[in-house]
Write an enzyme that holds these catalytic residues in place. Structure first.
Site, PDB file in Angstrom:
ATOM      1  N   ASN A 109       2.740   8.394 -11.166  1.00 16.77           N
ATOM      2  CA  ASN A 109       3.865   9.006 -10.462  1.00 16.77           C
ATOM      3  C   ASN A 109       5.125   8.282 -10.941  1.00 16.77           C
ATOM      4  O   ASN A 109       5.433   7.196 -10.469  1.00 16.77           O
ATOM      5  CB  ASN A 109       3.672   8.854  -8.946  1.00 16.77           C
ATOM      6  CG  ASN A 109       4.841   9.424  -8.163  1.00 16.77           C
ATOM      7  OD1 ASN A 109       5.718  10.087  -8.731  1.00 16.77           O
ATOM      8  ND2 ASN A 109       4.867   9.184  -6.861  1.00 16.77           N
ATOM      9  N   TRP A 110       5.788   8.911 -11.888  1.00 13.50           N
ATOM     10  CA  TRP A 110       6.970   8.259 -12.478  1.00 13.50           C
ATOM     11  C   TRP A 110       8.186   8.306 -11.549  1.00 13.50           C
ATOM     12  O   TRP A 110       9.177   7.642 -11.800  1.00 13.50           O
ATOM     13  CB  TRP A 110       7.331   8.925 -13.811  1.00 13.50           C
ATOM     14  CG  TRP A 110       6.353   8.641 -14.917  1.00 13.50           C
ATOM     15  CD1 TRP A 110       5.222   7.877 -14.843  1.00 13.50           C
ATOM     16  CD2 TRP A 110       6.425   9.115 -16.272  1.00 13.50           C
ATOM     17  NE1 TRP A 110       4.594   7.851 -16.061  1.00 13.50           N
ATOM     18  CE2 TRP A 110       5.302   8.599 -16.962  1.00 13.50           C
ATOM     19  CE3 TRP A 110       7.327   9.929 -16.968  1.00 13.50           C
ATOM     20  CZ2 TRP A 110       5.068   8.871 -18.308  1.00 13.50           C
ATOM     21  CZ3 TRP A 110       7.090  10.210 -18.301  1.00 13.50           C
ATOM     22  CH2 TRP A 110       5.973   9.682 -18.968  1.00 13.50           C
ATOM     23  N   LYS A 111       8.123   9.160 -10.540  1.00  9.32           N
ATOM     24  CA  LYS A 111       9.261   9.346  -9.621  1.00  9.32           C
ATOM     25  C   LYS A 111      10.503   9.719 -10.428  1.00  9.32           C
ATOM     26  O   LYS A 111      10.366  10.357 -11.475  1.00  9.32           O
ATOM     27  CB  LYS A 111       9.462   8.087  -8.768  1.00  9.32           C
ATOM     28  CG  LYS A 111       8.142   7.635  -8.134  1.00  9.32           C
ATOM     29  CD  LYS A 111       8.272   6.585  -7.085  1.00  9.32           C
ATOM     30  CE  LYS A 111       6.873   6.214  -6.592  1.00  9.32           C
ATOM     31  NZ  LYS A 111       6.890   5.315  -5.460  1.00  9.32           N
ATOM     32  N   HIS A 160       4.304  13.415  -0.523  1.00 16.29           N
ATOM     33  CA  HIS A 160       4.563  11.989  -0.770  1.00 16.29           C
ATOM     34  C   HIS A 160       5.477  11.441   0.328  1.00 16.29           C
ATOM     35  O   HIS A 160       6.397  12.128   0.780  1.00 16.29           O
ATOM     36  CB  HIS A 160       5.202  11.806  -2.154  1.00 16.29           C
ATOM     37  CG  HIS A 160       5.214  10.370  -2.588  1.00 16.29           C
ATOM     38  ND1 HIS A 160       6.133   9.473  -2.091  1.00 16.29           N
ATOM     39  CD2 HIS A 160       4.422   9.674  -3.423  1.00 16.29           C
ATOM     40  CE1 HIS A 160       5.886   8.277  -2.623  1.00 16.29           C
ATOM     41  NE2 HIS A 160       4.855   8.376  -3.442  1.00 16.29           N
ATOM     42  N   GLU A 163       7.881   9.467   0.239  1.00 16.61           N
ATOM     43  CA  GLU A 163       9.315   9.468  -0.080  1.00 16.61           C
ATOM     44  C   GLU A 163       9.928  10.843   0.189  1.00 16.61           C
ATOM     45  O   GLU A 163      11.090  10.953   0.599  1.00 16.61           O
ATOM     46  CB  GLU A 163       9.522   9.043  -1.542  1.00 16.61           C
ATOM     47  CG  GLU A 163       9.281   7.538  -1.706  1.00 16.61           C
ATOM     48  CD  GLU A 163       8.826   7.104  -3.085  1.00 16.61           C
ATOM     49  OE1 GLU A 163       8.923   7.883  -4.048  1.00 16.61           O
ATOM     50  OE2 GLU A 163       8.342   5.952  -3.198  1.00 16.61           O
ATOM     51  N   GLY A 222       5.513   0.551  -3.569  1.00 20.45           N
ATOM     52  CA  GLY A 222       6.643  -0.111  -4.215  1.00 20.45           C
ATOM     53  C   GLY A 222       6.964  -1.481  -3.635  1.00 20.45           C
ATOM     54  O   GLY A 222       8.027  -2.038  -3.894  1.00 20.45           O
ATOM     55  N   SER A 248       1.196   0.115  -4.812  1.00 20.31           N
ATOM     56  CA  SER A 248       1.197  -1.159  -5.541  1.00 20.31           C
ATOM     57  C   SER A 248      -0.086  -1.404  -6.335  1.00 20.31           C
ATOM     58  O   SER A 248      -0.560  -2.544  -6.405  1.00 20.31           O
ATOM     59  CB  SER A 248       1.496  -2.329  -4.599  1.00 20.31           C
ATOM     60  OG  SER A 248       2.799  -2.184  -4.050  1.00 20.31           O
ATOM     61  N   GLY A 275       2.563   4.247  -9.159  1.00 24.95           N
ATOM     62  CA  GLY A 275       4.001   4.414  -9.339  1.00 24.95           C
ATOM     63  C   GLY A 275       4.535   3.461 -10.396  1.00 24.95           C
ATOM     64  O   GLY A 275       4.386   3.675 -11.595  1.00 24.95           O
ATOM     65  N   GLY A 276       5.133   2.366  -9.934  1.00 22.66           N
ATOM     66  CA  GLY A 276       5.818   1.414 -10.814  1.00 22.66           C
ATOM     67  C   GLY A 276       5.047   1.050 -12.079  1.00 22.66           C
ATOM     68  O   GLY A 276       5.592   1.093 -13.188  1.00 22.66           O
ATOM     69  N   GLU A 326      -1.991   6.821   0.685  1.00 22.40           N
ATOM     70  CA  GLU A 326      -0.920   5.911   0.279  1.00 22.40           C
ATOM     71  C   GLU A 326      -0.255   5.309   1.517  1.00 22.40           C
ATOM     72  O   GLU A 326       0.677   5.908   2.074  1.00 22.40           O
ATOM     73  CB  GLU A 326       0.138   6.680  -0.523  1.00 22.40           C
ATOM     74  CG  GLU A 326      -0.357   7.254  -1.813  1.00 22.40           C
ATOM     75  CD  GLU A 326       0.778   7.345  -2.835  1.00 22.40           C
ATOM     76  OE1 GLU A 326       0.601   6.823  -3.939  1.00 22.40           O
ATOM     77  OE2 GLU A 326       1.833   7.905  -2.512  1.00 22.40           O
TER      78      GLU A 326
HETATM   79  P1  PGA Z   1       3.779   2.196  -6.388  1.00 27.85           P
HETATM   80  O1  PGA Z   1       3.984   3.731  -5.950  1.00 27.85           O
HETATM   81  O2  PGA Z   1       2.549   2.151  -7.262  1.00 27.85           O
HETATM   82  O3  PGA Z   1       5.014   1.838  -7.127  1.00 27.85           O
HETATM   83  O4  PGA Z   1       3.588   1.418  -5.140  1.00 27.85           O
HETATM   84  C1  PGA Z   1       2.897   4.546  -5.651  1.00 27.85           C
HETATM   85  C2  PGA Z   1       3.383   5.915  -5.242  1.00 27.85           C
HETATM   86  O5  PGA Z   1       4.448   6.027  -4.632  1.00 27.85           O
HETATM   87  O6  PGA Z   1       2.716   6.919  -5.506  1.00 27.85           O
END
Ligand code: PGA
Length: 253
Positions: free
Chosen positions: A9-11, A98, A100, A176, A216, A237-238, A170
């Site tokens: 998930n590159w966001k 998600h 976010e 994050g 994470s 994500g990250g 999640e």
């Molecule tokens: P993260 O994000 O790996 O940076 O914690 C995961 C996500 O939001 O899907």
């Protein structure tokens, strides 16, 4: 047989050119390995990157996910992108629900349920995200919260469509933050989610659904998390923005 899925998930990160470079590196790595039928790599990229990345990756090895779609079919919804538009590009997955999007863009369970229907209608596999906040966990409400999210999302979804769903647990407090859920915490919730699915759709379907863990995930903790019986891969994500690290995560699954 349920699939192991490693999804990025590159966001809202990278410009298209940078994204293409990351995708090429992952594609190069995958061209030399046999993933097998039960393992899938999915890249959740920004809308602006989709076509360009599709040109450089082998669709047999890498599937592309969008990070959102509209709840509507088409029409006067300025700025929105429909599931049908995504389908026409060859997008196979869409990340929905998600935290976010729930938190910053006001997506309610009802909106997310409508978006799920759009995905099913257009034969796109939804990666449905659920998970509790830190406050909810501290109050001991995490199971209730996740159960409600699942019920509200799937109450109108039949067996046929549900089978095409990927779930991602999640916990919001782990996204994050560098503070991942312990394998025990994740496993416990995954077992709970599978039980709810089993109540809805029966044991066989519950057993076949992939439930990913997200929050994470990094190269250093992936192996430990993925070895849990009920964890079928990750939504990353990250760490997915660093191709070498993401490749290590793929190797850990
Ligand atoms: P993260 O994000 O790996 O940076 O914690 C995961 C996500 O939001 O899907």
């Amino acid at each position: 047989m349920r699939k192991t899925i490693i999804a990025a998930n590159w966001k809202m990160n990278t410009l298209p050119k940078e994204g293409v470079e990351i995708a090429k590196k992952i594609n190069n790595y995958l061209s030399g390995v046999e993933l097998g039928l039960n393992k899938k790599v999915v890249l959740g990229v920004p809308f602006t990157h989709i076509s360009k990345i599709m040109e450089v990756v082998d669709y047999k090895k890498i599937a592309i996910a969008a990070q959102n779609c509209s709840q509507y079919d088409f029409g006067a919804y300025t700025g929105e992108i429909s599931a049908e538009m995504l389908k026409s590009l060859g997008v196979q997955y869409v990340i929905l629900g998600h935290s976010e999007r729930r938190l910053y863009f006001g997506e309610t369970d009802e909106i997310i349920a409508q978006k799920l229907q759009q995905a099913y209608k257009n034969a796109i596999f939804p990666i449905f995200c659920c998970g509790e906040t830190l406050q909810q966990r501290e109050k001991g409400n995490h199971f209730n919260v996740v159960e409600t999210q699942l019920i509200n999302a799937f109450v109108k979804v039949d067996k046929f469509n549900f089978q095409r769903t990927v779930i991602a647990y999640e916990p919001v407090w782990a996204i994050g933050t560098g503070q991942n859920a312990t394998p025990e915490q994740a496993q416990e919730m995954h077992v709970f989610i599978r039980k709810i699915i089993s109540n809805f759709y029966g044991h066989e379907i519950a057993n076949d659904i992939s439930i990913l863990y997200g929050g994470s995930v990094i190269a250093n903790n992936a192996r430990q998390i993925f070895k849990c019986e009920h964890i079928d891969g990750g939504l990353v994500g990250g760490a997915s923005l660093k191709p070498d690290e993401f490749i290590q995560i793929i190797e850990s699954a």
